[in-house]
Design a protein around this motif. Structure first.
Motif, mmCIF file in Angstrom:
data_model
loop_
_atom_site.group_PDB
_atom_site.id
_atom_site.type_symbol
_atom_site.label_atom_id
_atom_site.label_comp_id
_atom_site.label_asym_id
_atom_site.label_seq_id
_atom_site.Cartn_x
_atom_site.Cartn_y
_atom_site.Cartn_z
ATOM 1 N N THR A 1 26.705 -33.762 50.952
ATOM 2 C CA THR A 1 26.883 -35.221 50.953
ATOM 3 C C THR A 1 26.731 -35.770 52.367
ATOM 4 O O THR A 1 26.828 -35.030 53.364
ATOM 5 N N GLY A 2 26.554 -37.083 52.426
ATOM 6 C CA GLY A 2 26.487 -37.746 53.719
ATOM 7 C C GLY A 2 27.799 -37.627 54.473
ATOM 8 O O GLY A 2 27.819 -37.489 55.700
ATOM 9 N N THR A 3 28.889 -37.688 53.751
ATOM 10 C CA THR A 3 30.208 -37.565 54.369
ATOM 11 C C THR A 3 30.331 -36.238 55.113
ATOM 12 O O THR A 3 30.753 -36.187 56.277
ATOM 13 N N TYR B 1 28.781 -47.694 57.976
ATOM 14 C CA TYR B 1 29.548 -46.784 57.112
ATOM 15 C C TYR B 1 28.954 -45.392 57.261
ATOM 16 O O TYR B 1 27.738 -45.229 57.282
ATOM 17 N N HIS B 2 29.847 -44.428 57.377
ATOM 18 C CA HIS B 2 29.356 -43.056 57.565
ATOM 19 C C HIS B 2 30.033 -42.073 56.630
ATOM 20 O O HIS B 2 30.060 -40.874 56.903
ATOM 21 N N ASN C 1 24.492 -50.600 55.466
ATOM 22 C CA ASN C 1 25.681 -51.005 54.726
ATOM 23 C C ASN C 1 26.109 -52.413 55.078
ATOM 24 O O ASN C 1 27.225 -52.832 54.766
ATOM 25 N N ASP D 1 22.690 -41.875 62.046
ATOM 26 C CA ASP D 1 23.061 -41.606 60.661
ATOM 27 C C ASP D 1 21.943 -42.179 59.791
ATOM 28 O O ASP D 1 21.888 -43.378 59.529
ATOM 29 N N LYS E 1 20.733 -38.933 50.743
ATOM 30 C CA LYS E 1 20.183 -39.873 49.770
ATOM 31 C C LYS E 1 18.707 -39.657 49.383
ATOM 32 O O LYS E 1 18.402 -38.824 48.545
HETATM 33 N N1 PMP Z 1 26.254 -42.525 55.931
HETATM 34 C C1 PMP Z 1 25.691 -43.645 55.441
HETATM 35 C C2 PMP Z 1 24.805 -44.469 56.316
HETATM 36 C C3 PMP Z 1 25.920 -44.025 54.116
HETATM 37 O O1 PMP Z 1 25.368 -45.149 53.654
HETATM 38 C C4 PMP Z 1 26.742 -43.212 53.307
HETATM 39 C C5 PMP Z 1 27.017 -43.556 51.856
HETATM 40 N N2 PMP Z 1 26.699 -44.797 51.431
HETATM 41 C C6 PMP Z 1 27.304 -42.065 53.873
HETATM 42 C C7 PMP Z 1 27.032 -41.750 55.174
HETATM 43 C C8 PMP Z 1 28.181 -41.169 53.056
HETATM 44 O O2 PMP Z 1 27.415 -40.451 52.171
HETATM 45 P P1 PMP Z 1 28.072 -39.807 50.867
HETATM 46 O O3 PMP Z 1 28.488 -40.928 49.981
HETATM 47 O O4 PMP Z 1 26.966 -38.958 50.310
HETATM 48 O O5 PMP Z 1 29.205 -38.973 51.312
#
Ligand code: PMP
Length: 436
Positions: A116-118, A144-145, A219, A247, A275
């Motif tokens: 995941t991005g998180t 948002y990250h 975001n 990011d 994504k």
């Molecule tokens: N970074 C950015 C720029 C995002 O837009 C998002 C999610 N919208 C995330 C990190 C987090 O990704 P995830 O929901 O897959 O954990």
């Protein structure tokens, strides 16, 4: 609004009994009467449990760049699933997918997959802190990250009035449950304000491990960096030995095959991707310069994940990148997005509604105000009530931009010219209705 038909309402009630608020991610809960339950997706469309069809511009909050259920990706994933997915060992598919990421994004020397991005931003921050031996990092207001503790400050949900002055911004904490100590490690700064960043670096640059930035505010209405801004950040990082982390979770494989770096021509030290790299399958990556990424190789900096690089994820990434690399899908996204941007602008002009259509054809922000915003603080100017009414009117007409007022609309390669025409017609009707 009351979006639920009979079957959807029944499914939602059933879902609420087992899933908290009937959802697996807090952002998906739109209230007890408006939270939808989706039966399936097909190309640019999603269908709810009552068979209502929506032209989708959420596209899963961005990832579904090729369209829902894209057959080539689905077939690659099915094949991978049948071959076993998780071995606690590297697979050939994983290596091939990593090579494709590097070919697509040439500034990357090396990477590791995450899910995941998180997870990706969490690992990127730890690596940056380990590599620099510093603890503080810079977070941009409105970006948002992900959902981990370090980054949940001054996200786009913050009340603009709570951010303090530009000279000394106050980090707004987006959640309870984050230890107080974490707050002391973040500095929040307005996007596009190089003076503010220079001031911060003059004061404490030698303590700053990294800047973590969405190079375009994916975001927050898709706001773009002003000319020279990213270059200025790059220079400051170089001058003070801090790392620049892009990011690219939203911009990667969407703005361009090579992401924001390709579009803006500024090269970060590290990047996070997710994504659109996997068309909706959970696959992400932390990538960067060889000397930095080698900190993982040398030991002492932890990165791990049972599912990282699993067979389904890397098959999805490989198939998606192969398709994107032909150039056709992103050319289509550009055409769709450009038509939407131009259409929205001209409808608003005809209706004498002040608007700024922000962002990039792949990620579009519709901002109702006289003046053009350049950072999150400026969102105070946006006519959020009008926007909310317009979006509700569009959803009622079978078109689904993101319900959240700050999130851009995501174009995909599956949207047809007819979908665009239907969308603009719905926008026009909803706008006229909302104006009263
Ligand atoms: N970074 C950015 C720029 C995002 O837009 C998002 C999610 N919208 C995330 C990190 C987090 O990704 P995830 O929901 O897959 O954990």
């Amino acid at each position: 609004m009351g979006l639920q038909g009979k079957n959807t309402a029944e499914w939602f009630a059933r879902g609420k009994a087992s899933l908290v608020n009937g959802v697996s991610s807090g952002f998906r809960y739109w209230g007890d009467e408006d939270t939808l339950v989706i039966d399936h997706g097909e190309g640019a469309y999603v269908f709810d449990m009552d068979g209502n069809r929506y032209i989708d511009y959420q596209m899963g909050f961005g990832p579904v760049i090729l369209g829902h259920g894209e057959p080539t990706v689905a077939a690659a994933v099915a094949e991978a699933a049948a071959a076993g997915t998780t071995y606690a060992m590297t697979t050939a598919g994983e290596i091939e997918a990593a090579e494709k990421v590097r070919d697509a994004v040439p500034w990357i020397d090396a990477l590791r997959f995450t899910n995941t991005g998180t997870e990706a931003t969490m690992h990127a921050l730890r690596l940056a802190r380990a590599w620099t031996g510093r603890e503080v990092f810079v977070k941009f207001e409105g970006c948002y990250h992900g959902a981990h503790d370090y980054v949940l400050f001054t996200t786009a949900g913050a009340p603009v009035g709570s951010l303090g002055s530009r000279r000394s911004p106050v980090p707004w904490q987006a959640s309870s449950g984050i230890p107080q100590a974490i707050r002391s490690l973040v500095r929040t700064v307005p996007f596009n304000d190089l003076d503010a960043m220079e001031r911060l670096f003059r004061n404490e640059g030698s303590a700053i491990a990294a800047m973590l930035i969405e190079p375009m505010m994916g975001n927050c209405f898709g706001m773009m960096p002003e000319p020279g801004y990213l270059e200025g950040l790059r220079r400051l990082c170089d001058d003070y030995g801090s790392l620049l982390i892009f990011d690219e979770v939203k911009t990667g494989f969407r703005m361009a095959l090579g992401g924001a770096q390709e579009v803006f021509g500024v090269t970060p030290d590290m990047g996070t991707f997710a994504k659109s790299m996997g068309n909706g399958f959970p696959v992400a990556a932390v990538a960067g310069r060889r000397d930095i990424m080698d900190a993982w190789a040398k030991g002492g900096v932890t990165q791990a994940g049972t599912y990282s690089g699993n067979g389904v994820a890397v098959a999805a990434a490989a198939a998606t990148i192969d398709l994107l690399a032909t150039g056709e899908p992103l050319a289509r996204v550009e055409k769709v997005g450009t038509a939407l941007m131009e259409g929205v602008a001209s409808i608003c002009a005809a209706q004498s509604v002040p608007v700024h259509v922000l962002g990039h054809p792949s990620m579009i922000g519709v901002f109702f105000a006289q003046d053009r915003p350049t950072d999150f603080r400026d969102t105070a100017w946006h006519d959020a009530d009008l926007y909310e009414e317009v979006i509700a009117g569009m959803i009622g007409r079978g078109v689904m931009p993101v319900d959240d007022g700050l999130e851009p609309w995501f174009a995909s390669a599956a949207h047809s010219d007819e979908d665009v025409a239907t969308t603009l017609h719905a926008f026009e009707e909803a706008l006229i209705e909302a104006k009263g």
